[in-house]
Write a protein that holds these residues in place. Structure first.
Motif, PDB file in Angstrom:
ATOM      1  N   ALA A  40      -2.453  -9.179 -19.118  1.00 30.13           N
ATOM      2  CA  ALA A  40      -2.655  -7.459 -19.126  1.00 30.13           C
ATOM      3  C   ALA A  40      -4.231  -7.396 -18.730  1.00 30.13           C
ATOM      4  CB  ALA A  40      -1.867  -6.706 -19.984  1.00 30.13           C
ATOM      5  N   PRO A  41      -4.730  -6.288 -18.010  1.00 29.41           N
ATOM      6  CA  PRO A  41      -5.927  -5.840 -18.025  1.00 29.41           C
ATOM      7  C   PRO A  41      -6.577  -5.706 -19.326  1.00 29.41           C
ATOM      8  CG  PRO A  41      -5.017  -4.868 -16.360  1.00 29.41           C
ATOM      9  CD  PRO A  41      -3.804  -5.493 -17.340  1.00 29.41           C
ATOM     10  N   GLY A  42      -7.912  -6.648 -19.471  1.00 26.33           N
ATOM     11  CA  GLY A  42      -8.681  -6.291 -20.859  1.00 26.33           C
ATOM     12  C   GLY A  42      -8.006  -7.044 -21.845  1.00 26.33           C
ATOM     13  N   LYS A  43      -7.011  -7.919 -21.482  1.00 23.64           N
ATOM     14  CA  LYS A  43      -6.412  -8.638 -22.642  1.00 23.64           C
ATOM     15  C   LYS A  43      -6.170 -10.113 -22.469  1.00 23.64           C
ATOM     16  CE  LYS A  43      -3.158  -4.870 -24.398  1.00 23.64           C
ATOM     17  NZ  LYS A  43      -1.758  -4.702 -25.065  1.00 23.64           N
ATOM     18  N   GLU A  44      -6.280 -11.061 -23.370  1.00 23.22           N
ATOM     19  CA  GLU A  44      -6.114 -12.440 -23.314  1.00 23.22           C
ATOM     20  C   GLU A  44      -4.463 -12.749 -22.997  1.00 23.22           C
ATOM     21  OE1 GLU A  44      -9.116 -13.703 -26.931  1.00 23.22           O
ATOM     22  OE2 GLU A  44      -6.778 -14.284 -27.048  1.00 23.22           O
ATOM     23  N   ARG A  45      -4.708 -13.992 -22.164  1.00 19.10           N
ATOM     24  CA  ARG A  45      -3.403 -14.699 -21.573  1.00 19.10           C
ATOM     25  C   ARG A  45      -2.422 -14.824 -22.836  1.00 19.10           C
ATOM     26  NH1 ARG A  45      -3.614 -18.693 -16.650  1.00 19.10           N
ATOM     27  NH2 ARG A  45      -4.957 -17.257 -16.184  1.00 19.10           N
ATOM     28  N   GLU A  46      -1.164 -14.520 -22.758  1.00 15.87           N
ATOM     29  CA  GLU A  46      -0.381 -14.759 -23.701  1.00 15.87           C
ATOM     30  C   GLU A  46       0.911 -15.406 -23.331  1.00 15.87           C
ATOM     31  OE1 GLU A  46       0.613 -11.106 -25.641  1.00 15.87           O
ATOM     32  OE2 GLU A  46       1.833 -10.456 -23.971  1.00 15.87           O
ATOM     33  N   LEU A  47       1.655 -16.219 -24.321  1.00 10.32           N
ATOM     34  CA  LEU A  47       2.840 -16.782 -23.981  1.00 10.32           C
ATOM     35  C   LEU A  47       3.978 -15.683 -23.787  1.00 10.32           C
ATOM     36  CD1 LEU A  47       4.706 -19.348 -23.724  1.00 10.32           C
ATOM     37  CD2 LEU A  47       5.014 -19.368 -26.120  1.00 10.32           C
ATOM     38  N   VAL A  48       4.923 -15.718 -22.855  1.00 12.81           N
ATOM     39  CA  VAL A  48       6.013 -15.093 -22.801  1.00 12.81           C
ATOM     40  C   VAL A  48       7.282 -15.961 -23.150  1.00 12.81           C
ATOM     41  CG1 VAL A  48       7.462 -13.794 -21.208  1.00 12.81           C
ATOM     42  CG2 VAL A  48       4.889 -13.528 -20.550  1.00 12.81           C
ATOM     43  N   ALA A  49       7.335 -17.024 -22.455  1.00 16.33           N
ATOM     44  CA  ALA A  49       8.731 -17.829 -22.875  1.00 16.33           C
ATOM     45  C   ALA A  49       8.279 -19.301 -22.147  1.00 16.33           C
ATOM     46  CB  ALA A  49       9.933 -17.265 -21.960  1.00 16.33           C
ATOM     47  N   GLN A  50       8.860 -20.219 -22.919  1.00 17.18           N
ATOM     48  CA  GLN A  50       8.766 -21.659 -22.625  1.00 17.18           C
ATOM     49  C   GLN A  50      10.136 -22.237 -22.454  1.00 17.18           C
ATOM     50  OE1 GLN A  50       6.106 -22.866 -25.984  1.00 17.18           O
ATOM     51  NE2 GLN A  50       4.566 -23.693 -24.440  1.00 17.18           N
ATOM     52  N   ILE A  51      10.399 -23.380 -21.856  1.00 16.42           N
ATOM     53  CA  ILE A  51      11.481 -24.225 -21.808  1.00 16.42           C
ATOM     54  C   ILE A  51      11.244 -25.730 -21.541  1.00 16.42           C
ATOM     55  CG2 ILE A  51      11.709 -23.630 -19.151  1.00 16.42           C
ATOM     56  CD1 ILE A  51      14.854 -23.616 -19.663  1.00 16.42           C
ATOM     57  N   THR A  52      11.868 -26.574 -22.469  1.00 20.66           N
ATOM     58  CA  THR A  52      11.528 -27.935 -22.324  1.00 20.66           C
ATOM     59  C   THR A  52      12.399 -28.551 -21.418  1.00 20.66           C
ATOM     60  OG1 THR A  52      13.351 -28.519 -23.958  1.00 20.66           O
ATOM     61  CG2 THR A  52      11.003 -27.960 -24.776  1.00 20.66           C
ATOM     62  N   SER A  53      12.267 -29.987 -20.987  1.00 19.83           N
ATOM     63  CA  SER A  53      12.823 -30.476 -19.853  1.00 19.83           C
ATOM     64  C   SER A  53      14.389 -30.326 -20.090  1.00 19.83           C
ATOM     65  CB  SER A  53      12.188 -31.734 -19.592  1.00 19.83           C
ATOM     66  OG  SER A  53      12.332 -32.536 -20.805  1.00 19.83           O
ATOM     67  N   ASP A  54      14.617 -30.694 -21.336  1.00 23.59           N
ATOM     68  CA  ASP A  54      16.187 -30.742 -21.697  1.00 23.59           C
ATOM     69  C   ASP A  54      16.599 -29.172 -22.103  1.00 23.59           C
ATOM     70  OD1 ASP A  54      15.873 -31.788 -25.430  1.00 23.59           O
ATOM     71  OD2 ASP A  54      15.177 -29.672 -24.242  1.00 23.59           O
ATOM     72  N   GLY A  55      15.801 -28.190 -21.846  1.00 23.68           N
ATOM     73  CA  GLY A  55      16.481 -26.837 -22.037  1.00 23.68           C
ATOM     74  C   GLY A  55      16.226 -26.056 -23.063  1.00 23.68           C
ATOM     75  N   SER A  56      15.456 -26.556 -24.047  1.00 25.10           N
ATOM     76  CA  SER A  56      15.261 -25.680 -25.366  1.00 25.10           C
ATOM     77  C   SER A  56      14.114 -24.548 -24.877  1.00 25.10           C
ATOM     78  CB  SER A  56      14.650 -26.865 -26.443  1.00 25.10           C
ATOM     79  OG  SER A  56      15.511 -27.478 -26.812  1.00 25.10           O
ATOM     80  N   THR A  57      14.456 -23.474 -25.451  1.00 22.21           N
ATOM     81  CA  THR A  57      13.499 -22.168 -25.065  1.00 22.21           C
ATOM     82  C   THR A  57      13.052 -21.701 -26.294  1.00 22.21           C
ATOM     83  OG1 THR A  57      15.374 -20.853 -25.299  1.00 22.21           O
ATOM     84  CG2 THR A  57      15.112 -21.848 -23.247  1.00 22.21           C
ATOM     85  N   ASN A  58      11.610 -21.023 -26.050  1.00 21.50           N
ATOM     86  CA  ASN A  58      11.104 -20.338 -26.935  1.00 21.50           C
ATOM     87  C   ASN A  58      10.515 -19.035 -26.229  1.00 21.50           C
ATOM     88  OD1 ASN A  58       9.438 -20.011 -29.215  1.00 21.50           O
ATOM     89  ND2 ASN A  58       7.609 -20.742 -28.088  1.00 21.50           N
ATOM     90  N   TYR A  59      10.444 -18.071 -27.193  1.00 19.34           N
ATOM     91  CA  TYR A  59      10.273 -16.843 -26.540  1.00 19.34           C
ATOM     92  C   TYR A  59       9.333 -15.719 -27.430  1.00 19.34           C
ATOM     93  CZ  TYR A  59      14.193 -16.804 -23.520  1.00 19.34           C
ATOM     94  OH  TYR A  59      15.165 -17.469 -22.575  1.00 19.34           O
ATOM     95  N   ALA A  60       8.247 -15.164 -26.742  1.00 20.75           N
ATOM     96  CA  ALA A  60       7.346 -14.515 -27.490  1.00 20.75           C
ATOM     97  C   ALA A  60       8.408 -13.276 -28.278  1.00 20.75           C
ATOM     98  CB  ALA A  60       6.555 -13.765 -26.840  1.00 20.75           C
TER      99      ALA A  60
END
Length: 118
Positions: A40-60
């Motif tokens: 976002a403007p004036g803010k650092e880049r942040e993680l929203v969500a990730q997914i591994t090759s086998d489908g495991s997910t991680n969310y902010a």
């Protein structure tokens, strides 16, 4: 060289939904974890969500319960379904991919703008 291209951004009203896509081209070897980040403007880049090759997910925490990340390995594509969008979700959303070769390579897309405004 892996190239990531995002699509699906736009301007929506609070409470609306939006779906982002990221297609990876030039992939000769399998990609590892892929994900969505935002800045976002004036803010650092942040993680929203990730997914591994086998489908495991991680969310902010901010994305849990509202956003869903998914992946199609055959198409080298990831998706981000965003529901119940809030004004604070307004940001440039970037796609990210890792590739483990002799080194760990990391790739970024150019970003797609998501604006939540009434």
């Amino acid at each position: 060289q892996v190239v990531l291209v995002e699509s699906g951004g736009g301007e929506v009203q609070p409470g609306a939904s939006l779906s982002l896509s990221c297609v990876a081209s030039g992939v000769r070897y399998s990609l590892g974890t892929m994900g969505w980040y935002r800045q976002a403007p004036g803010k650092e880049r942040e993680l929203v969500a990730q997914i591994t090759s086998d489908g495991s997910t991680n969310y902010a925490d901010s994305a849990k319960g509202r956003f869903t990340i998914s992946r199609d390995n055959a198409k080298n594509t990831i998706y981000l379904q965003m529901n119940s969008l809030r004004r604070e979700d307004t940001a440039v959303y970037y796609c990210n991919a890792e590739q483990q070769l002799s080194f760990l390579y990391e790739y970024w897309g150019q970003g797609t703008q998501v604006t939540v405004s009434s």
